[in-house]
Design an enzyme around this catalytic site. Structure first.
Site, mmCIF file in Angstrom:
data_model
loop_
_atom_site.group_PDB
_atom_site.id
_atom_site.type_symbol
_atom_site.label_atom_id
_atom_site.label_comp_id
_atom_site.label_asym_id
_atom_site.label_seq_id
_atom_site.Cartn_x
_atom_site.Cartn_y
_atom_site.Cartn_z
ATOM 1 N N GLY A 46 0.795 -1.121 0.035
ATOM 2 C CA GLY A 46 -0.022 -0.012 -0.035
ATOM 3 C C GLY A 46 0.884 1.086 0.037
ATOM 4 C CD GLN A 51 3.192 5.768 3.376
ATOM 5 O OE1 GLN A 51 2.330 5.305 2.632
ATOM 6 N NE2 GLN A 51 4.119 4.947 3.886
ATOM 7 C CB CYS A 106 5.070 2.369 8.522
ATOM 8 S SG CYS A 106 4.696 3.843 7.413
ATOM 9 C CG HIS A 148 -0.720 0.963 7.672
ATOM 10 N ND1 HIS A 148 0.114 0.515 8.604
ATOM 11 C CD2 HIS A 148 -0.145 1.838 6.706
ATOM 12 C CE1 HIS A 148 1.462 0.958 8.335
ATOM 13 N NE2 HIS A 148 1.209 1.664 7.349
ATOM 14 C CD GLU A 149 -1.501 2.099 2.971
ATOM 15 O OE1 GLU A 149 -1.110 3.274 2.852
ATOM 16 O OE2 GLU A 149 -0.841 1.294 3.008
HETATM 17 NI NI NI Z 1 2.611 3.157 6.370
#
Ligand code: NI
Length: 178
Positions: A46, A51, A106, A148-149
């Site tokens: 992902g 990010q 991550c 998480h995303e």
């Molecule tokens: Ni992450």
């Protein structure tokens, strides 16, 4: 298409709530394609727009759905095809009561992993890359990746939720979700 640079903590954009996407123009399509390429290259399952330093509510996910019963899985069977999702302005509309623990990492927090409790199944309302509404039901590891995303789009990182966080040993395979 081009690779985008993944940013790391303590970049403040990782801690901010991302803005909803309102324009489904060519620039957005390029960003989505670049994010897919960057996710595959990392590699990760992902990637959220913050990010790659873009404060938009956009994430991509690519993962082969879990088998319900891994024990029963035929070792010689061909691998399950990966499913690619583009999530725009996603919103979790339903969560299972059942929660499960799992180990996450991550790409924006290199060298750390942690044990995180997540809903086993969720339903998500989102827009696809053309701005059309979609409703998605996911469970297992896919539901974990989605959570998480979506957290990334709200400035939340797995280390905020983890019951414990540690540095993997050198011989340990790192678990990078994104
Ligand atoms: Ni992450």
């Amino acid at each position: 298409m081009a690779l985008r640079e993944i940013i790391f903590l303590p970049e403040p954009i990782l801690r901010r709530k991302a803005k909803p996407v309102t324009k489904f123009d060519k620039e957005l399509q390029t960003l989505i394609d670049d994010m897919i390429e960057t996710m595959r290259e990392a590699p990760g399952v992902g990637l959220a727009a913050p990010q790659v330093n873009i404060p938009l509510q956009l994430a991509v996910v690519e993962y082969a759905e879990d088998e319900d019963d891994e024990e029963a899985e035929d070792m010689d069977a061909p691998p399950k095809p990966k499913k690619l999702y583009v999530l725009i302005n996603p919103e979790i509309v339903k969560k299972s009561e059942e929660k499960v623990m799992g180990i996450e990492g991550c790409l924006s927090i290199p060298g750390l992993q942690g044990e995180v409790e997540r809903h086993e199944a969720i339903q998500v309302k989102a827009l696809n890359r053309h701005g059309q509404p979609v409703k998605l039901k996911v469970d297992g590891w896919m539901a974990r990746i989605f959570q998480h995303e979506i957290d990334h789009l709200n400035g939340i990182l797995f280390t905020d939720l983890a019951t414990r966080v540690w540095k993997p040993r050198e011989d340990e395979e790192p678990v990078d979700l994104d």
